[in-house]
Design an enzyme around this catalytic site. Structure first.
Site, PDB file in Angstrom:
ATOM      1  N   CYS A  67       0.832  -1.203   0.000  1.00 37.97           N
ATOM      2  CA  CYS A  67       0.000   0.000   0.000  1.00 37.97           C
ATOM      3  C   CYS A  67       0.875   1.265   0.000  1.00 37.97           C
ATOM      4  O   CYS A  67       1.658   1.485   0.916  1.00 37.97           O
ATOM      5  CB  CYS A  67      -0.935   0.009   1.204  1.00 37.97           C
ATOM      6  SG  CYS A  67      -2.012   1.443   1.190  1.00 37.97           S
ATOM      7  N   HIS A 126       1.837  -7.565  -6.929  1.00 36.59           N
ATOM      8  CA  HIS A 126       1.169  -6.533  -7.722  1.00 36.59           C
ATOM      9  C   HIS A 126       2.251  -5.943  -8.632  1.00 36.59           C
ATOM     10  O   HIS A 126       3.194  -5.316  -8.134  1.00 36.59           O
ATOM     11  CB  HIS A 126       0.556  -5.479  -6.768  1.00 36.59           C
ATOM     12  CG  HIS A 126      -0.066  -4.328  -7.484  1.00 36.59           C
ATOM     13  ND1 HIS A 126      -0.507  -3.201  -6.827  1.00 36.59           N
ATOM     14  CD2 HIS A 126      -0.333  -4.122  -8.798  1.00 36.59           C
ATOM     15  CE1 HIS A 126      -1.007  -2.358  -7.717  1.00 36.59           C
ATOM     16  NE2 HIS A 126      -0.911  -2.884  -8.909  1.00 36.59           N
ATOM     17  N   ALA A 138      -8.633  -7.180  -8.135  1.00 37.17           N
ATOM     18  CA  ALA A 138      -9.228  -6.149  -7.288  1.00 37.17           C
ATOM     19  C   ALA A 138     -10.315  -5.419  -8.077  1.00 37.17           C
ATOM     20  O   ALA A 138     -11.504  -5.747  -7.981  1.00 37.17           O
ATOM     21  CB  ALA A 138      -8.163  -5.183  -6.794  1.00 37.17           C
TER      22      ALA A 138
END
Ligand code: FNR
Length: 339
Positions: free
Chosen positions: A115, A182, A241
């Protein structure tokens, strides 16, 4: 499809962790449509460590409730073998306290290392961990040794393939069961193209399953695209996502279904599990996307309660029936505990 028993991370599709989106109704919906595993939204270790575990007999859920009575994490039997608890942490000891608190109710523990938002990185959590591999190692080792369920982590890529591979090799040595990658740098935004070549290099370099992530915007639009993305990255598995947030039926090989139907199915779970009205509204607005200014969208935006949201969808009757059923259960439970 996954066999029953200990969670496998090979050849699976996963609902990615998403703040506000990955609450119980969305997770159950994704499972209905065929996702093999579902991550909860990232939950911060400091907040979770203050929660206590409450068995909710009315809803038939297990709730982790904060001192101010807010339900931070709600789960149920149906997802017990499939739900991955993602936490934000920068502290091995605190991470372990939280992992032990939820261990009996979830299938695996995941640590967020991707994040890039300031609220995560300023505490040394999320993507900040990527530049502190010693901390990564300490957290993961402590978790692997301290809980009896699989431990995983989700990272972003580093500036070069070599650095990324070397980090994941180090992560593999901690004993984690899988790693989600990711395929974007921490400076890159969701609209930037995903680097499939980095994910591929990682998948070739380690023997634990790699879960490829980052394909939603331009690569994965339909169910068939999931396998294409998996092949393009050479990974074991795929995590979605945004594609799932927009239309969770992307997990179904019958899909995608019309989003109106998906929203209805979502709302049924939101009512059944007494989901926070603002959370429900937020998720439905995400699904509406560019239709958020339509008559339905406007009604939804004006809604302040679950009853008003249901009215916007013409589902007042179901809302009413569910309220009555839950009240009847409350009454029965209360009378059975009275002396
Ligand atoms: C995210 N993402 C994210 N990642 C994570 O590890 N923990 C989280 O809680 C969140 N929260 C979150 C909320 C929302 C609304 C979005 C859209 C994204 C990042 C997400 O899991 C994923 O890595 C990226 O969105 C890229 O994957 P897709 O969207 O291309 O499939």
């Amino acid at each position: 499809m996954m066999a029953a028993g200990r969670l496998s991370f090979r050849n699976i599709t996963a609902l990615a962790p998403m703040v506000r989106v990955g609450t119980l109704p969305m997770r159950l919906l994704a499972l209905d449509y065929g996702a093999d595993v579902v991550y909860c939204e990232e939950l911060i270790d400091i907040k979770m460590a203050q929660c206590h575990r409450v068995v909710n007999d009315v809803l038939e859920t297990v709730d982790f409730v904060a001192p101010d009575d807010r339900v931070m994490f709600r789960t149920c039997e149906r997802e017990k073998d499939r739900v991955i608890f993602q936490m934000g942490t920068a502290d091995p000891d605190r991470a372990l306290v939280v992992a032990r608190l939820v261990e009996k109710d979830v299938a695996a523990i995941d640590v967020n290392m991707g994040c890039p938002k300031e609220y995560s990185t300023k505490g040394g959590m999320g993507a900040a961990l990527l530049s502190d591999p010693d901390k990564i190692e300490a957290i993961l080792k402590k978790l692997v040794a301290g809980v009896s369920i699989p431990v995983t982590c989700k990272i972003r890529i580093l500036p070069t393939v070599e650095e990324t591979v070397s980090l994941v090799r180090r992560i593999e040595k901690t004993g984690v069961t899988a790693v989600a990658v990711h395929g974007r740098l921490k400076e890159e935004r969701p609209r930037h193209p995903v680097h499939c070549d980095y994910i591929q290099a990682v998948a070739q370099a380690v023997s634990i399953p790699v879960i490829a992530n980052g394909g939603s915007l331009d690569l994965v639009k339909t169910n068939a695209d999931i396998e294409e993305f998996r092949k393009a990255t050479g990974a074991s598995s795929v995590m979605l996502a945004r594609a799932a947030m927009w239309n969770a039926s992307v997990f179904s090989n019958q899909g995608p279904l019309p989003v109106e139907r998906v929203m209805e199915e979502y709302l049924k779970y939101a009512i059944q599990y007494d989901n926070n009205a603002f959370n429900t509204k937020y998720c439905l607005c995400q699904m509406l996307r560019d239709k958020v200014e339509s008559p339905l969208g406007k009604q939804l935006q004006a809604a302040q309660t679950s009853a008003e949201i249901c009215k916007a969808y013409g589902m007042q009757e179901l809302f009413q029936q569910t309220q009555e059923r839950l009240q009847a259960r409350r009454d029965t439970l209360q009378s059975s505990t009275e002396p």
